[in-house]
Design a protein around this motif. Structure first.
Motif, PDB file in Angstrom:
ATOM      1  N   GLY A 152     -11.951 -45.115   2.383  1.00  0.00           N
ATOM      2  CA  GLY A 152     -12.954 -45.948   1.933  1.00  0.00           C
ATOM      3  C   GLY A 152     -13.384 -47.469   1.113  1.00  0.00           C
ATOM      4  N   ARG A 153     -14.633 -46.929   0.564  1.00  0.00           N
ATOM      5  CA  ARG A 153     -14.700 -48.379   0.016  1.00  0.00           C
ATOM      6  C   ARG A 153     -13.735 -48.294  -1.711  1.00  0.00           C
ATOM      7  N   ILE A 154     -13.869 -49.512  -2.254  1.00  0.00           N
ATOM      8  CA  ILE A 154     -13.337 -48.806  -3.597  1.00  0.00           C
ATOM      9  C   ILE A 154     -14.677 -48.849  -4.538  1.00  0.00           C
ATOM     10  N   ASP A 155     -15.522 -49.408  -4.520  1.00  0.00           N
ATOM     11  CA  ASP A 155     -16.991 -48.822  -5.137  1.00  0.00           C
ATOM     12  C   ASP A 155     -17.804 -49.278  -4.294  1.00  0.00           C
ATOM     13  N   ASP A 156     -19.327 -48.853  -4.769  1.00  0.00           N
ATOM     14  CA  ASP A 156     -20.382 -48.927  -4.391  1.00  0.00           C
ATOM     15  C   ASP A 156     -21.179 -50.376  -4.551  1.00  0.00           C
ATOM     16  N   LYS A 206     -23.191 -54.557 -11.088  1.00  0.00           N
ATOM     17  CA  LYS A 206     -23.901 -53.691 -10.506  1.00  0.00           C
ATOM     18  C   LYS A 206     -23.965 -52.451 -10.164  1.00  0.00           C
ATOM     19  N   VAL A 207     -22.000 -52.451 -10.127  1.00  0.00           N
ATOM     20  CA  VAL A 207     -21.222 -51.046  -9.366  1.00  0.00           C
ATOM     21  C   VAL A 207     -22.082 -49.655 -10.093  1.00  0.00           C
ATOM     22  N   THR A 208     -22.245 -48.601  -9.536  1.00  0.00           N
ATOM     23  CA  THR A 208     -22.852 -48.064 -10.309  1.00  0.00           C
ATOM     24  C   THR A 208     -21.515 -46.530  -9.170  1.00  0.00           C
ATOM     25  N   GLN A 209     -20.420 -46.602  -8.973  1.00  0.00           N
ATOM     26  CA  GLN A 209     -19.545 -45.730  -8.071  1.00  0.00           C
ATOM     27  C   GLN A 209     -18.389 -45.872  -8.090  1.00  0.00           C
ATOM     28  N   HIS A 210     -17.595 -46.101  -9.047  1.00  0.00           N
ATOM     29  CA  HIS A 210     -15.932 -46.275  -8.287  1.00  0.00           C
ATOM     30  C   HIS A 210     -15.141 -45.057  -7.562  1.00  0.00           C
ATOM     31  N   ASN A 211     -15.583 -45.301  -6.387  1.00  0.00           N
ATOM     32  CA  ASN A 211     -15.334 -44.432  -5.886  1.00  0.00           C
ATOM     33  C   ASN A 211     -14.075 -43.905  -5.816  1.00  0.00           C
ATOM     34  N   LEU A 212     -12.809 -45.289  -5.348  1.00  0.00           N
ATOM     35  CA  LEU A 212     -11.871 -44.790  -5.465  1.00  0.00           C
ATOM     36  C   LEU A 212     -10.584 -44.454  -6.572  1.00  0.00           C
ATOM     37  N   ARG A 213     -11.020 -45.546  -7.593  1.00  0.00           N
ATOM     38  CA  ARG A 213     -10.444 -44.681  -9.208  1.00  0.00           C
ATOM     39  C   ARG A 213     -11.088 -43.469  -8.833  1.00  0.00           C
ATOM     40  N   ASP A 214     -12.263 -42.461  -9.040  1.00  0.00           N
ATOM     41  CA  ASP A 214     -12.513 -40.826  -8.853  1.00  0.00           C
ATOM     42  C   ASP A 214     -11.595 -40.419  -8.760  1.00  0.00           C
ATOM     43  N   ALA A 215     -11.199 -40.876  -7.056  1.00  0.00           N
ATOM     44  CA  ALA A 215     -10.336 -40.208  -6.524  1.00  0.00           C
ATOM     45  C   ALA A 215      -9.593 -39.938  -6.878  1.00  0.00           C
TER      46      ALA A 215
END
Length: 82
Positions: A37-41, A48-57
Motif C-alpha cells: 500500500g501507501r507510504i503514508d496518509d 499533515k501526515v498522521t499515519q506512517h504506514n510503510l514505516r510502521d509495517a
C-alpha cells in the motif's frame, strides 16, 4: 539515493496487482508479502501526515510482529499500462 526497480515490460507490476506509483510492498525474511500500500496518509503535505504506514509495517516486522495494517490504499498516479 536508493535502489529502485524499473519494470519496463510491466510484468512485475501486473504480477503484484500494482495500481499506482508509488506503491509499497514489504516482504518478510521468508519472502511472504506482509504489507502492500501507501507510504503514508498524506503525499501532498508532510506536515499533515498522521499515519506512517510503510514505516510502521517495517518496524513491526523488525520486532518480529505482524504489521497492524497489511493493506492500505496506495496514493499516487495511476499506472499507464502498455
Amino acid at each position: 539515493p536508493f535502489p529502485y526497480l524499473k519494470d519496463e515490460s510491466q510484468v512485475t507490476a501486473r504480477a503484484y496487482d500494482a495500481a499506482c506509483t508509488p506503491e509499497s510492498y514489504v516482504f518478510d525474511e521468508e519472502r511472504r508479502l506482509r504489507y502492500h500500500g501507501r507510504i503514508d496518509d498524506n503525499h501532498e503535505d508532510p506536515k499533515k501526515v498522521t499515519q506512517h504506514n510503510l514505516r510502521d509495517a517495517i518496524d513491526a516486522l523488525l520486532r518480529h510482529q505482524s504489521p497492524s495494517a497489511t493493506l492500505t490504499p496506495a496514493i499516487g498516479c495511476s499506472i499507464k499500462w502498455k
